[in-house]
Scaffold this active site. Structure first.
Site, PDB file in Angstrom:
ATOM      1  N   GLY A 150       0.821  -1.208   0.000  1.00 14.79           N
ATOM      2  CA  GLY A 150       0.000   0.000   0.000  1.00 14.79           C
ATOM      3  C   GLY A 150       0.851   1.253   0.000  1.00 14.79           C
ATOM      4  N   SER A 158       4.275  -5.596  -3.749  1.00 20.97           N
ATOM      5  CA  SER A 158       4.162  -4.150  -3.905  1.00 20.97           C
ATOM      6  C   SER A 158       4.952  -3.419  -2.816  1.00 20.97           C
ATOM      7  CB  SER A 158       2.700  -3.725  -4.006  1.00 20.97           C
ATOM      8  OG  SER A 158       2.108  -3.388  -2.807  1.00 20.97           O
ATOM      9  N   TYR A 159       4.304  -2.563  -1.995  1.00 15.62           N
ATOM     10  CA  TYR A 159       5.087  -1.852  -0.981  1.00 15.62           C
ATOM     11  C   TYR A 159       5.615  -2.798   0.100  1.00 15.62           C
ATOM     12  CZ  TYR A 159       7.053   1.957   1.628  1.00 15.62           C
ATOM     13  OH  TYR A 159       7.967   2.788   2.253  1.00 15.62           O
ATOM     14  N   ASP A 180       2.540  -5.641 -15.435  1.00 12.76           N
ATOM     15  CA  ASP A 180       2.324  -4.606 -14.422  1.00 12.76           C
ATOM     16  C   ASP A 180       2.995  -3.308 -14.864  1.00 12.76           C
ATOM     17  OD1 ASP A 180       1.896  -3.135 -12.113  1.00 12.76           O
ATOM     18  OD2 ASP A 180       3.466  -4.150 -10.958  1.00 12.76           O
ATOM     19  N   HIS A 187       0.171  -7.007 -11.491  1.00  8.80           N
ATOM     20  CA  HIS A 187       0.743  -6.704 -10.175  1.00  8.80           C
ATOM     21  C   HIS A 187       0.456  -7.794  -9.148  1.00  8.80           C
ATOM     22  CE1 HIS A 187       2.509  -3.877  -7.394  1.00  8.80           C
ATOM     23  NE2 HIS A 187       1.497  -4.014  -6.577  1.00  8.80           N
TER      24      HIS A 187
END
Length: 470
Positions: free
Chosen positions: A86, A182-183, A391, A443
Protein backbone atom coordinates in the site's frame (compact mmCIF):
# COMPACT_ATOMS: atom_id res chain seq x y z
CA UNK A 1 25.13 -20.48 48.52
CA UNK A 2 21.62 -21.77 47.89
CA UNK A 3 20.92 -25.23 49.30
CA UNK A 4 19.29 -28.16 47.48
CA UNK A 5 15.89 -27.25 48.91
CA UNK A 6 16.06 -23.71 47.58
CA UNK A 7 17.19 -24.95 44.16
CA UNK A 8 14.32 -27.43 44.05
CA UNK A 9 11.92 -24.61 44.96
CA UNK A 10 13.31 -22.47 42.12
CA UNK A 11 12.99 -25.38 39.72
CA UNK A 12 9.41 -26.17 40.77
CA UNK A 13 8.48 -22.48 40.51
CA UNK A 14 10.03 -22.21 37.04
CA UNK A 15 8.24 -25.34 35.86
CA UNK A 16 4.97 -24.04 37.28
CA UNK A 17 5.38 -20.70 35.48
CA UNK A 18 6.27 -22.49 32.26
CA UNK A 19 3.26 -24.77 32.58
CA UNK A 20 1.03 -21.77 33.28
CA UNK A 21 2.36 -19.95 30.20
CA UNK A 22 1.79 -22.98 28.01
CA UNK A 23 -1.73 -23.33 29.37
CA UNK A 24 -2.52 -19.67 28.66
CA UNK A 25 -1.07 -19.99 25.15
CA UNK A 26 -3.14 -23.10 24.55
CA UNK A 27 -6.30 -21.39 25.81
CA UNK A 28 -5.71 -18.39 23.57
CA UNK A 29 -4.93 -20.61 20.60
CA UNK A 30 -8.17 -22.56 21.15
CA UNK A 31 -10.08 -19.29 21.43
CA UNK A 32 -8.62 -18.20 18.07
CA UNK A 33 -9.72 -21.30 16.19
CA UNK A 34 -12.23 -20.56 13.44
CA UNK A 35 -14.71 -23.43 13.24
CA UNK A 36 -16.42 -22.33 10.04
CA UNK A 37 -17.00 -19.00 8.34
CA UNK A 38 -20.33 -17.83 6.91
CA UNK A 39 -20.60 -19.07 3.36
CA UNK A 40 -17.58 -21.36 3.66
CA UNK A 41 -17.92 -24.59 1.64
CA UNK A 42 -18.40 -27.69 3.75
CA UNK A 43 -15.51 -29.47 2.08
CA UNK A 44 -12.62 -29.71 1.99
CA UNK A 45 -11.97 -28.95 5.63
CA UNK A 46 -9.78 -25.95 6.46
CA UNK A 47 -7.82 -25.67 9.72
CA UNK A 48 -7.74 -21.95 10.48
CA UNK A 49 -7.21 -19.50 13.31
CA UNK A 50 -7.65 -15.74 13.57
CA UNK A 51 -7.54 -13.02 16.18
CA UNK A 52 -5.41 -10.31 17.74
CA UNK A 53 -1.84 -10.22 18.99
CA UNK A 54 -0.84 -7.27 21.15
CA UNK A 55 2.38 -5.62 19.95
CA UNK A 56 2.45 -2.69 22.41
CA UNK A 57 0.55 -2.98 25.67
CA UNK A 58 1.19 0.61 26.81
CA UNK A 59 -0.34 2.05 23.63
CA UNK A 60 -3.03 -0.63 23.33
CA UNK A 61 -1.77 -1.58 19.88
CA UNK A 62 -2.84 -4.93 18.41
CA UNK A 63 -2.46 -6.51 14.98
CA UNK A 64 -4.99 -8.85 13.41
CA UNK A 65 -3.91 -12.14 11.84
CA UNK A 66 -5.47 -15.03 9.92
CA UNK A 67 -3.61 -18.35 9.90
CA UNK A 68 -4.13 -21.49 7.83
CA UNK A 69 -2.40 -24.74 8.63
CA UNK A 70 -0.93 -26.62 5.68
CA UNK A 71 -3.44 -28.85 3.94
CA UNK A 72 -1.35 -31.97 4.55
CA UNK A 73 1.25 -32.83 7.22
CA UNK A 74 1.37 -29.32 8.72
CA UNK A 75 3.86 -30.58 11.31
CA UNK A 76 6.40 -31.07 8.50
CA UNK A 77 5.80 -27.87 6.51
CA UNK A 78 7.50 -24.48 6.95
CA UNK A 79 5.81 -21.31 8.21
CA UNK A 80 5.22 -18.64 5.56
CA UNK A 81 4.17 -15.07 6.40
CA UNK A 82 2.45 -12.98 3.71
CA UNK A 83 2.29 -9.17 3.74
CA UNK A 84 0.48 -6.80 1.40
CA UNK A 85 1.68 -3.28 0.81
CA UNK A 86 0.00 0.00 0.00
CA UNK A 87 1.02 1.27 2.50
CA UNK A 88 -2.41 0.71 3.97
CA UNK A 89 -3.72 -2.37 2.13
CA UNK A 90 -5.03 -5.43 3.91
CA UNK A 91 -3.30 -8.78 3.65
CA UNK A 92 -6.56 -10.57 4.34
CA UNK A 93 -8.52 -8.54 1.80
CA UNK A 94 -5.94 -9.10 -0.92
CA UNK A 95 -3.54 -11.94 -0.13
CA UNK A 96 -5.93 -14.17 1.80
CA UNK A 97 -9.29 -13.94 0.02
CA UNK A 98 -8.29 -12.62 -3.40
CA UNK A 99 -4.93 -14.16 -4.20
CA UNK A 100 -3.32 -17.11 -2.45
CA UNK A 101 -5.36 -18.19 0.56
CA UNK A 102 -7.42 -21.41 0.61
CA UNK A 103 -10.72 -19.50 0.86
CA UNK A 104 -11.50 -16.77 -1.66
CA UNK A 105 -14.49 -14.45 -1.67
CA UNK A 106 -17.12 -14.74 -4.39
CA UNK A 107 -19.37 -12.18 -6.01
CA UNK A 108 -20.87 -9.51 -3.73
CA UNK A 109 -19.27 -11.04 -0.65
CA UNK A 110 -22.06 -13.59 -0.34
CA UNK A 111 -19.82 -16.60 0.25
CA UNK A 112 -16.37 -18.18 0.00
CA UNK A 113 -15.00 -20.79 -2.35
CA UNK A 114 -12.06 -23.14 -2.02
CA UNK A 115 -8.91 -22.13 -3.92
CA UNK A 116 -7.22 -25.17 -5.44
CA UNK A 117 -4.01 -23.17 -5.95
CA UNK A 118 -3.70 -21.98 -2.36
CA UNK A 119 -0.17 -21.59 -1.02
CA UNK A 120 -0.98 -23.60 2.09
CA UNK A 121 -0.61 -26.70 -0.05
CA UNK A 122 3.09 -26.38 0.71
CA UNK A 123 3.29 -24.19 3.82
CA UNK A 124 1.56 -23.13 7.00
CA UNK A 125 0.27 -19.76 5.83
CA UNK A 126 0.06 -16.65 8.03
CA UNK A 127 -1.54 -13.36 6.95
CA UNK A 128 -1.01 -10.15 8.94
CA UNK A 129 -2.92 -6.87 8.68
CA UNK A 130 -0.11 -4.36 9.02
CA UNK A 131 0.61 -1.61 9.90
CA UNK A 132 -1.73 -0.71 12.73
CA UNK A 133 -4.77 1.08 11.36
CA UNK A 134 -5.06 -1.31 8.41
CA UNK A 135 -8.14 -3.55 8.29
CA UNK A 136 -9.02 -4.88 11.73
CA UNK A 137 -5.70 -3.91 13.37
CA UNK A 138 -6.09 -1.07 15.86
CA UNK A 139 -4.46 1.16 18.47
CA UNK A 140 -5.81 3.00 21.51
CA UNK A 141 -3.19 5.73 20.97
CA UNK A 142 -4.14 7.88 18.00
CA UNK A 143 -0.66 9.42 17.74
CA UNK A 144 0.61 5.99 16.59
CA UNK A 145 -1.07 6.62 13.26
CA UNK A 146 1.02 9.77 12.75
CA UNK A 147 4.26 7.89 13.48
CA UNK A 148 4.05 5.21 10.83
CA UNK A 149 7.19 4.59 8.80
CA UNK A 150 9.17 1.57 7.68
CA UNK A 151 11.01 1.17 11.00
CA UNK A 152 7.77 1.39 13.00
CA UNK A 153 6.13 -1.24 10.79
CA UNK A 154 9.11 -3.62 11.03
CA UNK A 155 9.28 -3.37 14.83
CA UNK A 156 5.57 -4.06 15.19
CA UNK A 157 5.73 -7.00 12.79
CA UNK A 158 8.68 -8.44 14.71
CA UNK A 159 6.85 -8.03 18.02
CA UNK A 160 3.85 -9.75 16.46
CA UNK A 161 5.96 -12.71 15.34
CA UNK A 162 7.59 -13.22 18.74
CA UNK A 163 4.23 -13.07 20.53
CA UNK A 164 2.43 -15.19 17.93
CA UNK A 165 5.05 -17.91 18.28
CA UNK A 166 4.40 -17.94 22.02
CA UNK A 167 0.77 -18.67 21.21
CA UNK A 168 1.72 -21.30 18.60
CA UNK A 169 4.92 -22.76 20.11
CA UNK A 170 4.98 -25.76 17.76
CA UNK A 171 6.19 -23.36 15.04
CA UNK A 172 9.07 -21.88 17.04
CA UNK A 173 11.66 -24.21 15.56
CA UNK A 174 10.06 -24.42 12.13
CA UNK A 175 11.72 -23.05 9.00
CA UNK A 176 10.33 -19.55 8.48
CA UNK A 177 9.98 -17.52 5.27
CA UNK A 178 8.56 -14.05 4.57
CA UNK A 179 6.66 -13.13 1.41
CA UNK A 180 4.70 -10.19 0.03
CA UNK A 181 4.09 -7.82 -2.86
CA UNK A 182 4.16 -4.15 -3.90
CA UNK A 183 5.09 -1.85 -0.98
CA UNK A 184 5.76 -5.00 0.99
CA UNK A 185 8.89 -4.86 -1.16
CA UNK A 186 9.97 -2.65 1.77
CA UNK A 187 8.18 -4.47 4.59
CA UNK A 188 9.51 -7.94 3.75
CA UNK A 189 13.29 -7.34 3.54
CA UNK A 190 13.16 -4.88 6.45
CA UNK A 191 11.41 -7.43 8.67
CA UNK A 192 13.84 -10.09 7.46
CA UNK A 193 16.76 -7.86 8.42
CA UNK A 194 15.29 -7.24 11.88
CA UNK A 195 14.78 -10.98 12.48
CA UNK A 196 18.29 -11.66 11.19
CA UNK A 197 19.83 -9.05 13.52
CA UNK A 198 17.85 -10.12 16.59
CA UNK A 199 18.82 -13.72 15.89
CA UNK A 200 22.49 -12.70 16.14
CA UNK A 201 21.94 -11.12 19.54
CA UNK A 202 19.48 -13.48 21.16
CA UNK A 203 19.01 -17.21 21.16
CA UNK A 204 16.25 -19.21 22.75
CA UNK A 205 12.88 -17.56 23.31
CA UNK A 206 13.01 -14.96 20.52
CA UNK A 207 15.05 -16.95 18.00
CA UNK A 208 13.18 -17.33 14.69
CA UNK A 209 14.52 -19.83 12.15
CA UNK A 210 14.44 -17.43 9.19
CA UNK A 211 15.57 -19.09 5.94
CA UNK A 212 14.70 -16.49 3.33
CA UNK A 213 12.23 -14.13 1.69
CA UNK A 214 10.41 -13.75 -1.63
CA UNK A 215 8.80 -10.56 -2.98
CA UNK A 216 6.53 -9.93 -5.95
CA UNK A 217 6.43 -6.76 -8.10
CA UNK A 218 8.15 -5.02 -5.20
CA UNK A 219 8.83 -1.35 -4.59
CA UNK A 220 12.59 -1.60 -4.09
CA UNK A 221 14.55 1.48 -5.14
CA UNK A 222 12.88 4.79 -5.97
CA UNK A 223 15.26 5.68 -8.81
CA UNK A 224 15.08 2.34 -10.62
CA UNK A 225 11.34 1.92 -9.98
CA UNK A 226 10.50 5.38 -11.37
CA UNK A 227 12.80 4.94 -14.34
CA UNK A 228 11.26 1.52 -14.99
CA UNK A 229 7.72 2.93 -14.85
CA UNK A 230 8.52 5.52 -17.51
CA UNK A 231 10.39 3.12 -19.78
CA UNK A 232 7.68 0.48 -19.48
CA UNK A 233 4.95 2.96 -20.48
CA UNK A 234 6.91 3.90 -23.60
CA UNK A 235 8.05 0.37 -24.54
CA UNK A 236 4.47 -0.95 -24.21
CA UNK A 237 2.97 1.80 -26.39
CA UNK A 238 1.15 3.57 -23.55
CA UNK A 239 2.83 6.93 -24.34
CA UNK A 240 4.33 8.48 -27.45
CA UNK A 241 7.95 8.87 -28.47
CA UNK A 242 7.65 12.61 -27.84
CA UNK A 243 6.52 12.11 -24.26
CA UNK A 244 9.37 9.68 -23.65
CA UNK A 245 11.88 12.16 -25.07
CA UNK A 246 10.54 14.76 -22.64
CA UNK A 247 10.95 12.34 -19.75
CA UNK A 248 14.58 11.72 -20.69
CA UNK A 249 15.11 15.48 -21.03
CA UNK A 250 13.43 16.70 -17.85
CA UNK A 251 13.39 13.84 -15.35
CA UNK A 252 16.28 13.04 -13.05
CA UNK A 253 14.73 10.22 -11.06
CA UNK A 254 17.75 10.17 -8.75
CA UNK A 255 16.33 13.38 -7.31
CA UNK A 256 13.27 12.58 -5.19
CA UNK A 257 11.95 16.12 -5.75
CA UNK A 258 10.95 16.18 -9.39
CA UNK A 259 11.18 19.41 -11.32
CA UNK A 260 7.98 21.09 -12.52
CA UNK A 261 8.78 20.05 -16.09
CA UNK A 262 9.32 16.43 -15.03
CA UNK A 263 6.10 16.37 -13.00
CA UNK A 264 4.13 17.81 -15.92
CA UNK A 265 5.58 15.17 -18.27
CA UNK A 266 4.91 12.31 -15.86
CA UNK A 267 1.35 13.57 -15.41
CA UNK A 268 0.89 12.79 -19.10
CA UNK A 269 2.07 9.24 -18.44
CA UNK A 270 -0.37 8.79 -15.57
CA UNK A 271 -3.21 10.32 -17.54
CA UNK A 272 -2.86 7.55 -20.13
CA UNK A 273 -3.59 5.02 -17.38
CA UNK A 274 -6.97 6.57 -16.53
CA UNK A 275 -8.63 4.49 -19.22
CA UNK A 276 -6.73 1.25 -18.58
CA UNK A 277 -5.52 -0.65 -15.53
CA UNK A 278 -1.99 0.42 -14.60
CA UNK A 279 -1.64 -2.74 -12.47
CA UNK A 280 -2.34 -4.98 -15.45
CA UNK A 281 -2.18 -3.09 -18.71
CA UNK A 282 -4.00 -5.78 -20.73
CA UNK A 283 -6.82 -6.33 -18.22
CA UNK A 284 -10.37 -4.98 -18.43
CA UNK A 285 -11.09 -2.00 -16.25
CA UNK A 286 -13.52 -2.18 -13.33
CA UNK A 287 -16.56 -0.10 -14.25
CA UNK A 288 -18.26 -0.17 -10.85
CA UNK A 289 -18.43 3.11 -8.96
CA UNK A 290 -16.68 1.68 -5.91
CA UNK A 291 -16.78 3.92 -2.86
CA UNK A 292 -13.69 2.32 -1.37
CA UNK A 293 -11.61 2.38 -4.49
CA UNK A 294 -12.62 5.30 -6.64
CA UNK A 295 -11.25 7.98 -4.31
CA UNK A 296 -7.82 6.38 -4.12
CA UNK A 297 -7.61 5.94 -7.88
CA UNK A 298 -8.61 9.55 -8.46
CA UNK A 299 -6.00 10.71 -5.95
CA UNK A 300 -3.36 8.61 -7.70
CA UNK A 301 -3.86 10.46 -10.96
CA UNK A 302 -4.03 13.81 -9.23
CA UNK A 303 -0.62 13.26 -7.65
CA UNK A 304 1.58 10.95 -9.68
CA UNK A 305 4.51 11.12 -7.26
CA UNK A 306 2.67 9.32 -4.46
CA UNK A 307 4.46 6.11 -3.63
CA UNK A 308 1.68 3.64 -4.21
CA UNK A 309 -2.05 3.43 -4.67
CA UNK A 310 -4.75 0.98 -4.00
CA UNK A 311 -4.96 -2.15 -6.09
CA UNK A 312 -8.55 -2.72 -7.16
CA UNK A 313 -8.61 -4.61 -10.43
CA UNK A 314 -8.19 -8.08 -11.77
CA UNK A 315 -6.89 -9.85 -14.80
CA UNK A 316 -9.02 -10.78 -17.82
CA UNK A 317 -11.09 -13.85 -17.03
CA UNK A 318 -11.70 -12.72 -13.44
CA UNK A 319 -14.24 -10.28 -12.09
CA UNK A 320 -12.29 -6.99 -12.12
CA UNK A 321 -14.17 -5.50 -9.16
CA UNK A 322 -13.24 -8.03 -6.50
CA UNK A 323 -12.08 -5.64 -3.73
CA UNK A 324 -15.64 -4.42 -3.25
CA UNK A 325 -16.71 -8.04 -2.71
CA UNK A 326 -14.06 -8.49 0.00
CA UNK A 327 -15.34 -5.35 1.70
CA UNK A 328 -18.92 -6.59 1.53
CA UNK A 329 -17.83 -9.85 3.17
CA UNK A 330 -15.64 -8.49 5.97
CA UNK A 331 -18.19 -5.85 6.98
CA UNK A 332 -20.76 -8.55 7.76
CA UNK A 333 -21.23 -8.83 11.53
CA UNK A 334 -21.55 -12.62 11.38
CA UNK A 335 -18.21 -12.80 9.54
CA UNK A 336 -16.52 -10.56 12.09
CA UNK A 337 -17.84 -12.68 14.95
CA UNK A 338 -16.61 -15.88 13.32
CA UNK A 339 -13.16 -14.32 12.74
CA UNK A 340 -12.96 -12.89 16.29
CA UNK A 341 -12.46 -9.51 14.62
CA UNK A 342 -13.47 -6.11 16.01
CA UNK A 343 -14.75 -7.87 19.11
CA UNK A 344 -14.47 -4.75 21.26
CA UNK A 345 -15.65 -2.34 18.59
CA UNK A 346 -12.33 -0.49 18.56
CA UNK A 347 -11.99 -0.47 14.78
CA UNK A 348 -13.34 2.91 13.59
CA UNK A 349 -15.77 2.93 10.69
CA UNK A 350 -16.08 0.21 8.09
CA UNK A 351 -13.47 -2.37 7.19
CA UNK A 352 -11.67 -1.26 4.03
CA UNK A 353 -9.47 -3.19 1.63
CA UNK A 354 -7.08 -0.23 1.82
CA UNK A 355 -6.87 2.77 4.12
CA UNK A 356 -6.57 6.22 2.58
CA UNK A 357 -5.63 7.82 5.93
CA UNK A 358 -2.73 5.38 6.42
CA UNK A 359 -1.43 5.98 2.91
CA UNK A 360 -1.74 9.74 3.19
CA UNK A 361 -0.06 9.99 6.61
CA UNK A 362 2.69 7.41 6.04
CA UNK A 363 6.21 8.81 6.47
CA UNK A 364 8.28 7.64 3.49
CA UNK A 365 11.86 7.71 4.69
CA UNK A 366 13.57 4.77 2.96
CA UNK A 367 14.37 5.15 -0.73
CA UNK A 368 16.17 1.87 -1.36
CA UNK A 369 16.21 -1.54 0.29
CA UNK A 370 19.00 -2.85 -1.96
CA UNK A 371 21.60 -2.55 0.85
CA UNK A 372 19.42 -4.94 2.87
CA UNK A 373 19.44 -7.40 -0.03
CA UNK A 374 23.24 -7.32 -0.12
CA UNK A 375 23.48 -7.81 3.63
CA UNK A 376 21.04 -10.74 3.83
CA UNK A 377 22.43 -12.44 0.73
CA UNK A 378 25.85 -12.35 2.39
CA UNK A 379 24.15 -13.75 5.50
CA UNK A 380 23.13 -16.83 3.53
CA UNK A 381 19.37 -16.24 3.24
CA UNK A 382 17.45 -17.51 0.22
CA UNK A 383 16.22 -14.46 -1.72
CA UNK A 384 13.84 -14.43 -4.70
CA UNK A 385 12.17 -11.59 -6.57
CA UNK A 386 9.34 -12.30 -9.02
CA UNK A 387 7.54 -9.97 -11.40
CA UNK A 388 4.32 -10.19 -13.36
CA UNK A 389 5.37 -8.74 -16.70
CA UNK A 390 2.09 -6.92 -17.46
CA UNK A 391 2.32 -4.61 -14.42
CA UNK A 392 2.77 -0.93 -15.34
CA UNK A 393 3.05 0.38 -11.76
CA UNK A 394 6.05 -1.62 -10.52
CA UNK A 395 7.21 -2.99 -13.85
CA UNK A 396 9.64 -5.77 -14.59
CA UNK A 397 12.06 -3.26 -16.18
CA UNK A 398 12.62 -1.44 -12.90
CA UNK A 399 13.00 -4.69 -10.99
CA UNK A 400 15.64 -5.88 -13.46
CA UNK A 401 17.58 -2.66 -12.92
CA UNK A 402 17.36 -3.21 -9.15
CA UNK A 403 18.65 -6.79 -9.31
CA UNK A 404 21.44 -5.90 -11.75
CA UNK A 405 22.57 -3.10 -9.42
CA UNK A 406 23.42 -5.70 -6.77
CA UNK A 407 26.35 -6.78 -8.96
CA UNK A 408 25.96 -10.49 -8.25
CA UNK A 409 27.73 -13.03 -10.49
CA UNK A 410 25.39 -15.04 -12.70
CA UNK A 411 24.95 -18.72 -11.89
CA UNK A 412 22.34 -19.69 -14.52
CA UNK A 413 21.65 -17.52 -17.56
CA UNK A 414 18.27 -15.92 -18.36
CA UNK A 415 15.98 -18.63 -19.73
CA UNK A 416 12.33 -19.73 -19.92
CA UNK A 417 10.56 -21.82 -17.31
CA UNK A 418 7.54 -23.96 -18.11
CA UNK A 419 4.18 -25.09 -16.83
CA UNK A 420 1.89 -27.45 -18.75
CA UNK A 421 4.30 -27.36 -21.70
CA UNK A 422 3.94 -23.60 -22.05
CA UNK A 423 6.41 -20.83 -21.25
CA UNK A 424 5.31 -19.54 -17.85
CA UNK A 425 7.97 -16.84 -17.67
CA UNK A 426 11.72 -16.37 -17.51
CA UNK A 427 14.28 -16.55 -14.76
CA UNK A 428 17.91 -15.88 -14.00
CA UNK A 429 19.87 -17.32 -11.08
CA UNK A 430 22.63 -15.32 -9.48
CA UNK A 431 25.01 -16.47 -6.78
CA UNK A 432 22.84 -15.31 -3.89
CA UNK A 433 19.38 -14.76 -5.37
CA UNK A 434 16.98 -15.49 -8.23
CA UNK A 435 14.74 -13.26 -10.33
CA UNK A 436 11.65 -14.71 -12.00
CA UNK A 437 9.09 -13.27 -14.40
CA UNK A 438 5.54 -14.56 -14.76
CA UNK A 439 4.26 -14.18 -18.30
CA UNK A 440 0.94 -12.39 -18.65
CA UNK A 441 0.54 -11.61 -14.95
CA UNK A 442 0.02 -8.12 -13.61
CA UNK A 443 0.74 -6.70 -10.17
CA UNK A 444 -1.11 -9.47 -8.33
CA UNK A 445 0.63 -12.56 -9.65
CA UNK A 446 -1.13 -15.22 -7.50
CA UNK A 447 -4.47 -13.81 -8.63
CA UNK A 448 -3.64 -13.47 -12.32
CA UNK A 449 -1.68 -16.72 -12.71
CA UNK A 450 -2.60 -19.00 -9.78
CA UNK A 451 -1.10 -22.24 -11.13
CA UNK A 452 2.16 -20.51 -12.05
CA UNK A 453 2.35 -18.78 -8.67
CA UNK A 454 1.87 -22.08 -6.84
CA UNK A 455 4.71 -23.63 -8.83
CA UNK A 456 6.79 -20.56 -8.05
CA UNK A 457 6.28 -20.64 -4.27
CA UNK A 458 6.69 -24.42 -4.03
CA UNK A 459 9.97 -24.23 -5.94
CA UNK A 460 11.21 -21.41 -3.74
CA UNK A 461 10.35 -23.18 -0.49
CA UNK A 462 12.03 -26.38 -1.59
CA UNK A 463 15.17 -24.57 -2.70
CA UNK A 464 14.89 -26.02 -6.18
CA UNK A 465 15.13 -24.66 -9.73
CA UNK A 466 12.07 -23.84 -11.82
CA UNK A 467 11.21 -26.40 -14.52
CA UNK A 468 13.23 -25.73 -17.69
CA UNK A 469 11.73 -28.49 -19.86
CA UNK A 470 8.37 -28.61 -21.57
Amino acid sequence: MAGPGILRLYLVSALALSSCSLSLASDQRNADRVVRLPGQPESPSVSQFSGYVTVNERHGRALFYWFFEAQTTPEEKPLLLWLNGGPGCSSIGYGAVSELGPLTVVRQGAALKFNEYAWNKEANLLFLESPVGVGFSYTNTSSDLDSLNDDFVAEDAYSFLVNWLERFPEYKNREFYISGESYAGHYVPQLAELVYERNQNKKGKSYIDLKGFIVGNPITNDYFDSRGLAEYAWSHAVVSDEVYKSIKKYCDFKNSNWSNDCSATMDIVYSQYQEIDIYNIYAPKCLLNQTSASSAVQAFFENGQDQFRRRIRMFSGYDPCYSSYAEDYFNRKDVQRALHANVSGLVPGKWRACSDPILNSYNFSVFSVLPIYSKLIKGGLRVWLYSGDADGRVPVIGSRYCVEALGLPIKTQWQPWYLDKQVAGRFVEYHGMSMVTVRGAGHLVPLNKPAESLTLINTFLRGEQLPTQR
